[in-house]
Structures are given as structure tokens and as C-alpha cells.
Scaffold this motif. Structure first.
Motif, PDB file in Angstrom:
ATOM      1  N   MET A   1      34.108  29.232  43.405  1.00 29.98           N
ATOM      2  CA  MET A   1      34.477  28.795  44.761  1.00 29.98           C
ATOM      3  C   MET A   1      35.953  28.409  44.826  1.00 29.98           C
ATOM      4  N   HIS A   2      36.399  27.747  43.748  1.00 24.29           N
ATOM      5  CA  HIS A   2      37.809  27.350  43.704  1.00 24.29           C
ATOM      6  C   HIS A   2      38.711  28.580  43.787  1.00 24.29           C
ATOM      7  N   ASN A   3      38.393  29.610  42.995  1.00 27.06           N
ATOM      8  CA  ASN A   3      39.188  30.831  43.017  1.00 27.06           C
ATOM      9  C   ASN A   3      39.172  31.479  44.389  1.00 27.06           C
ATOM     10  N   SER A   4      38.044  31.405  45.092  1.00 23.27           N
ATOM     11  CA  SER A   4      37.928  31.983  46.425  1.00 23.27           C
ATOM     12  C   SER A   4      38.855  31.271  47.404  1.00 23.27           C
ATOM     13  N   ARG A   5      38.905  29.947  47.294  1.00 26.11           N
ATOM     14  CA  ARG A   5      39.782  29.190  48.193  1.00 26.11           C
ATOM     15  C   ARG A   5      41.250  29.519  47.916  1.00 26.11           C
ATOM     16  N   VAL A   6      41.589  29.640  46.622  1.00 26.83           N
ATOM     17  CA  VAL A   6      42.966  29.996  46.265  1.00 26.83           C
ATOM     18  C   VAL A   6      43.303  31.394  46.785  1.00 26.83           C
ATOM     19  N   LEU A   7      42.361  32.332  46.623  1.00 28.13           N
ATOM     20  CA  LEU A   7      42.578  33.696  47.097  1.00 28.13           C
ATOM     21  C   LEU A   7      42.768  33.729  48.605  1.00 28.13           C
ATOM     22  N   LEU A   8      41.931  33.003  49.323  1.00 26.27           N
ATOM     23  CA  LEU A   8      42.047  32.954  50.782  1.00 26.27           C
ATOM     24  C   LEU A   8      43.399  32.382  51.184  1.00 26.27           C
ATOM     25  N   ALA A   9      43.790  31.263  50.560  1.00 25.76           N
ATOM     26  CA  ALA A   9      45.060  30.627  50.911  1.00 25.76           C
ATOM     27  C   ALA A   9      46.247  31.522  50.578  1.00 25.76           C
ATOM     28  N   ALA A  10      46.217  32.137  49.393  1.00 23.23           N
ATOM     29  CA  ALA A  10      47.347  32.974  48.966  1.00 23.23           C
ATOM     30  C   ALA A  10      47.484  34.212  49.833  1.00 23.23           C
ATOM     31  N   SER A  11      46.364  34.891  50.122  1.00 24.50           N
ATOM     32  CA  SER A  11      46.436  36.128  50.907  1.00 24.50           C
ATOM     33  C   SER A  11      46.805  35.855  52.356  1.00 24.50           C
ATOM     34  N   VAL A  12      46.209  34.812  52.931  1.00 21.81           N
ATOM     35  CA  VAL A  12      46.571  34.440  54.307  1.00 21.81           C
ATOM     36  C   VAL A  12      48.041  34.036  54.358  1.00 21.81           C
ATOM     37  N   GLY A  13      48.491  33.268  53.357  1.00 18.68           N
ATOM     38  CA  GLY A  13      49.885  32.822  53.340  1.00 18.68           C
ATOM     39  C   GLY A  13      50.869  33.971  53.268  1.00 18.68           C
ATOM     40  N   LEU A  14      50.628  34.925  52.356  1.00 22.26           N
ATOM     41  CA  LEU A  14      51.554  36.055  52.221  1.00 22.26           C
ATOM     42  C   LEU A  14      51.578  36.912  53.478  1.00 22.26           C
ATOM     43  N   ASP A 173      37.193  40.013  27.675  1.00 24.35           N
ATOM     44  CA  ASP A 173      37.622  38.618  27.727  1.00 24.35           C
ATOM     45  C   ASP A 173      37.504  38.088  29.155  1.00 24.35           C
ATOM     46  N   GLU A 174      36.762  37.004  29.338  1.00 29.53           N
ATOM     47  CA  GLU A 174      36.486  36.496  30.684  1.00 29.53           C
ATOM     48  C   GLU A 174      37.749  36.065  31.419  1.00 29.53           C
ATOM     49  N   ALA A 175      38.690  35.449  30.712  1.00 30.82           N
ATOM     50  CA  ALA A 175      39.926  34.993  31.351  1.00 30.82           C
ATOM     51  C   ALA A 175      40.720  36.180  31.899  1.00 30.82           C
ATOM     52  N   TRP A 176      40.847  37.218  31.064  1.00 30.33           N
ATOM     53  CA  TRP A 176      41.561  38.411  31.523  1.00 30.33           C
ATOM     54  C   TRP A 176      40.821  39.073  32.687  1.00 30.33           C
ATOM     55  N   ALA A 177      39.510  39.156  32.569  1.00 30.41           N
ATOM     56  CA  ALA A 177      38.713  39.786  33.626  1.00 30.41           C
ATOM     57  C   ALA A 177      38.897  39.063  34.964  1.00 30.41           C
ATOM     58  N   ASN A 178      38.842  37.732  34.929  1.00 30.53           N
ATOM     59  CA  ASN A 178      38.999  36.964  36.166  1.00 30.53           C
ATOM     60  C   ASN A 178      40.405  37.102  36.740  1.00 30.53           C
ATOM     61  N   ALA A 179      41.410  37.110  35.861  1.00 24.42           N
ATOM     62  CA  ALA A 179      42.796  37.213  36.330  1.00 24.42           C
ATOM     63  C   ALA A 179      43.058  38.572  36.981  1.00 24.42           C
ATOM     64  N   VAL A 180      42.673  39.651  36.290  1.00 28.23           N
ATOM     65  CA  VAL A 180      42.902  40.989  36.848  1.00 28.23           C
ATOM     66  C   VAL A 180      42.050  41.202  38.088  1.00 28.23           C
ATOM     67  N   GLY A 181      40.822  40.666  38.084  1.00 33.09           N
ATOM     68  CA  GLY A 181      39.968  40.777  39.263  1.00 33.09           C
ATOM     69  C   GLY A 181      40.568  40.077  40.468  1.00 33.09           C
ATOM     70  N   TRP A 182      41.101  38.884  40.246  1.00 28.14           N
ATOM     71  CA  TRP A 182      41.731  38.122  41.336  1.00 28.14           C
ATOM     72  C   TRP A 182      42.912  38.893  41.910  1.00 28.14           C
ATOM     73  N   ILE A 183      43.757  39.425  41.028  1.00 28.22           N
ATOM     74  CA  ILE A 183      44.919  40.196  41.481  1.00 28.22           C
ATOM     75  C   ILE A 183      44.476  41.433  42.255  1.00 28.22           C
TER      76      ILE A 183
END
Length: 503
Positions: A1-14, A173-183
Motif C-alpha cells: 500500500m505504501h508503494n502504491s501511495r508513493v506511485l500515485l503521488a510521484a506519477s500525479v506530481g510529474l 531478488d524481491e528488492a530488484w523485482a519491486n524496484a523495476v516493477g515500480w519503475i
């Protein structure tokens, strides 16, 4: 959920920053966009053409393998929509207002360029080929690859309908997967928002010019453009307050029916024999050259031809990539129960046939007038591309009725595209929520309006295309990653058990 909020804020902001920048200082935004896009196209144009051609060959190749028998869903699932309805829905989602806008303008613009170096018959043939190529099977291969990957992972593996879902499978690797997925999701959101905003601007220009034609004016005034823009925004905001239901599909089908009627009307009441020859000849030329043309980069043709290639073919390929995640999710959602073979043939072949008929008819009338007439439409390519479809209709009977029908179709295509895009953007930016809140959808609807206004203020269709390309460039690499994900998944799943559509 935290990542979703960051994604929403970052994409809306840009997107908000880009939109506000474009409204406040469109000239500087355009300068930056042109510099980045020109550099990328000069150094990586080969990569774009190679990538989309590989996508095409891969999709077509699947139909000849045992993987073509796999159903997108459970093996007992069957399609929710009849094939004609399904094809009409995916076509309306994938092309829409652009075909109305460029029906006459694009073939004649290519002809205007080509006639300086080629004999008239060859120039006309190449102009029609260029339009058919830009709107043809390569575009649908981009859509098809994105949609097929999302549909396969969603319906066969139960993942969310997000670009990041397949991508995460590539990284143990979960960290890499989440980072590339977010991007990946972030780039998809930006590409969708800017690409759809370009269609808003294009539709506003065309509707405003159509109204000007009906009222006997010479050119659309800034006031009229502004009024049309606010009417469109007012029309797409209310549907964002309710669920995305069958109403949007019905509106898309109405717009598609109008487009089909316009083609039939043009062929029947125009120079029919000439147009039928144009359509058949255009299809033949396209089939003969479609694969070689997909690998053509015009390296040895001089600076003017290279610029034309960048401004048109490369820009279009990137434009389709910008729309890829939006159309991909939509097409995936309506394709449950179809086999991969049915999916590929339906998504790639049927819309391409319609596009070649479309340009063969409307482009054929334009070329007929340019070669055998007074050339007024040809001259208009240099002054007012927004009016060219209406100028052509004015040469045929019942022009008032057909102009009104074109305005209505353009308006419907814009509204349905924006409502659907706001829904998909809301879903992407909230971690795959299949029912994003009204608040999130309204935020995206508002941002699409701001970005659309920035496109309008950029001052020209060519400038608008540059801005769309800027938004889509990062996503070019994600589409290649999605193709890799699908290939890997098919290989792994195919190694476990034979692929059958009916078991």
C-alpha cells in the motif's frame, strides 16, 4: 500500500509539472522535447524499428506453434463477447480520433513530400504505403504484445493487470523485482497520460474546425478551440463519477459504426472505381513490403528523408508504444477465453485490414484530387491539416450531414478514450485496484485535461507529436522487457505440460 501511495503521488506530481509547464511556457517545453526526441531518434531509431518488428514476427509466429492453442483464462473459459463486437471494441480503443484526423491529411502530406523526388504514380503509391504502414500491423503488434503479456499473466497466473506484474517475474531478488516493477508502472502511467492528452488536443482541433466549417467560417478561433475543450472536459467528468460500465462500450461502438458508414459513403459517392483500385492496390503493396519496411531506417537517403522518417514513422511507433499499456489493459480485459491464436489474428489482422481500407478510400480521394483535380487539398496540407477531412467531405453530397457525423464520432472517441484512460491510470497508480475510487479517477481526469491544454497551447500538430514522443521514450524499453517476460513464461509453462485449448 505504501508503494502504491508513493506511485500515485510521484506519477500525479510529474504529470502535473509537465502539464503546468506546458500551459505556462509551451515554447520552452517544446524546445526541450524536440532536443531530447531528436537525439533519441537519431541514435536509437534503429532500436525502435527492430523492436516493433520483432514483436510483430513473434506474435505472428505464435499462431503457428502449439502455444497458439492456449486459452487466456481457464481451459474451460469461452469469450465474453462475439468476435465482431470484440474487434469493434479493440479497434475503437486502439485508434479512435486519430484516423478521423489523418484520413486525408497524412497520405497527401506524404505525397507532397515524395512528389519532389519521384514520378507522380510512384509518389502516390509510396504515400499510401507510408500511411498504411504507420497505422498498420506494426502498431497492433505493439498493442498485441503488451495486451497478450498482461492477459496471459493475469488470466493464467492470477496476477494484477499491471505492467509490473510480468516484469517482476524476471527478477528472483524481491528488492530488484519491486524496484523495476515500480519503475515500469511509473513509466506506463506517464506514457498513457501524455499519449491520451495528445489525442484530446487532436480531437479538440478537429471538432473546432468541423464546427467552423458548419458555420461557414474560415478557421477555428482560439475562443472556439477553448469552448470545445471545456465542453469535452465537461462531457468526460460525469462518467468518472460512476462505474465503468457497458455505456462506454456502447458509445465506442456508435463511434465505430459512424466511421464504417463514412468509409462506405465515400467509396459509393466518390470516384468509386478509382477508390476500389486504390484500396486493393494499397493492400497489395502493403503486404509485399510490410516486413522489409519495418526494418527500413532510411540511412542513405539524405537529411530531408531522414527527418521525414523521424517525424512520421518513428514518431508513430513511439506513439503506439505510449498507448500500449492503456490499450493493452483494455484489450486484455475483453479477451478472456480466447486462444492465443484467436487473439493474435483478431488484434493484428482485422484492424489492419480496416485501416488500409480507410486510407485507401479517404487517401484515394485526396490523391485523385491532387493528381487529376485542382490540387486544393494538397495545398491545404501546408496550411490547415485539421480541416482536410471536412474539406474532402465537402466535395461529396450531403456534406453537412457527414461533417456533423464526423464531429460526433470525434467527440465520442475522445470522451470514451479519456474516461477509459482515467480508469486505467487510476488502476495502475493504486497498485492494480480493479475499482479505483472516484477521487483518484477525477484527479486523473483533471490532469489529462491540463496535459491536453498544454498540447493545444504547443501551437501545432507536429509540436504535439513531439511531446507525445517525449512521454513515451522511456517505455520503449519496457515493451521489450514485457516481450521477454512472455517468452520466458511460455517456455516455462510449456515445459511443464502440453498446451491445449480444450482439455
Amino acid at each position: 500500500m505504501h508503494n502504491s501511495r508513493v506511485l500515485l503521488a510521484a506519477s500525479v506530481g510529474l504529470c502535473a509539472v509537465i502539464g503546468i509547464w506546458g500551459v505556462a511556457d509551451p515554447a520552452s517545453l517544446l524546445t526541450v522535447a524536440q532536443r531530447i526526441v531528436d537525439q533519441y531518434f537519431t541514435s536509437r531509431g534503429w532500436f525502435v524499428m527492430l523492436s516493433v518488428t520483432i514483436m510483430l514476427l513473434f506474435c505472428l509466429g505464435l499462431t503457428f506453434t502449439r502455444f497458439g492453442d492456449i486459452r487466456l483464462g481457464a481451459d474451460t473459459d469461452r469469450p465474453d463477447y462475439s468476435t465482431p463486437t470484440w474487434i469493434a471494441m479493440l479497434f475503437a480503443a486502439g485508434m479512435g480520433v486519430g484516423l478521423l484526423f489523418w484520413a486525408v491529411a497524412e497520405p497527401l502530406t506524404h505525397y507532397h513530400f515524395a512528389q519532389e523526388a519521384l514520378p507522380v504514380p510512384i509518389a502516390a503509391e509510396q504515400a499510401l504505403l507510408a500511411a498504411n504502414f504507420n497505422w498498420g500491423i506494426h502498431a497492433w503488434a505493439i498493442y498485441g504484445t503488451t495486451a497478450l503479456t498482461i492477459a496471459y499473466f493475469s488470466f493464467r497466473r492470477g496476477t494484477p493487470m499491471l505492467v509490473s506484474a510480468p516484469v517482476k517475474n524476471l527478477f528472483p531478488d524481491e528488492a530488484w523485482a519491486n524496484a523495476v516493477g515500480w519503475i515500469s508502472d511509473f513509466m506506463a502511467i506517464v506514457a498513457i497520460a501524455i499519449g491520451v492528452a495528445g489525442s484530446i488536443a487532436m480531437g479538440v482541433f478537429q471538432v473546432a474546425d468541423g464546427i467552423t466549417v458548419l458555420t461557414g467560417g474560415t478557421s477555428a478561433t482560439p475562443l472556439l478551440v477553448g469552448v470545445v475543450f471545456f465542453l469535452i472536459v465537461a462531457a468526460y467528468i460525469p462518467p468518472l463519477l460512476v462505474d465503468l460500465g457497458s455505456g462506454m462500450a456502447k458509445l465506442s461502438n456508435i463511434a465505430m459504426a459512424i466511421a464504417i458508414a463514412l468509409v462506405a459513403y465515400t467509396v459509393i459517392l466518390g470516384p468509386s472505381e478509382y477508390l476500389l483500385n486504390s484500396i486493393v492496390g494499397g493492400i497489395g503493396k502493403y503486404i509485399a513490403e510490410v516486413i522489409p519496411r519495418g526494418l527500413q531506417t532510411f540511412t542513405f537517403y539524405g537529411s530531408e528523408t531522414s527527418k521525414w522518417f523521424r517525424d512520421w514513422t518513428l514518431t508513430y511507433m513511439v506513439w503506439w508504444i505510449a498507448w500500449g499499456p492503456f490499450v493493452g489493459v483494455f484489450v486484455a480485459r475483453i479477451s478472456r477465453g480466447r486462444t492465443i491464436r484467436e487473439f493474435v489474428l483478431g488484434v493484428l489482422v482485422a484492424p489492419t485490414v480496416f485501416s488500409t481500407v480507410w486510407f485507401g478510400a479517404f487517401g484515394g480521394v485526396g490523391l485523385y484530387e491532387a493528381i487529376d483535380g485542382q490540387g486544393q487539398l494538397l495545398a491545404m496540407t501546408q496550411t490547415n491539416v485539421e480541416r482536410m477531412t471536412f474539406a474532402l467531405l465537402d466535395r461529396l453530397p450531403l456534406s453537412g450531414l457527414t461533417t456533423l457525423a464526423t464531429i460526433a464520432a470525434a467527440f465520442l472517441f475522445i470522451v470514451t478514450s479519456v474516461v477509459s484512460a482515467a480508469f486505467v491510470l487510476g488502476m495502475f497508480s493504486t497498485g492494480g485496484n480493479p475499482d479505483p475510487s472516484v477521487k483518484v479517477k477525477l484527479v486523473w481526469g483533471g490532469l489529462l485535461g491540463i496535459l491536453g491544454a498544454a498540447m493545444i497551447l504547443s501551437g501545432s500538430v507536429q509540436a504535439m507529436k513531439q511531446l507525445i514522443a517525449l512521454g513515451a521514450l522511456p517505455f520503449v524499453f519496457i515493451t521489450v522487457l514485457l516481450l521477454t517476460c512472455l517468452v520466458r513464461a511460455l517456455m516455462l509453462d510449456g515445459a511443464k505440460e502440453p498446451a491445449h485449448a480444450d482439455r
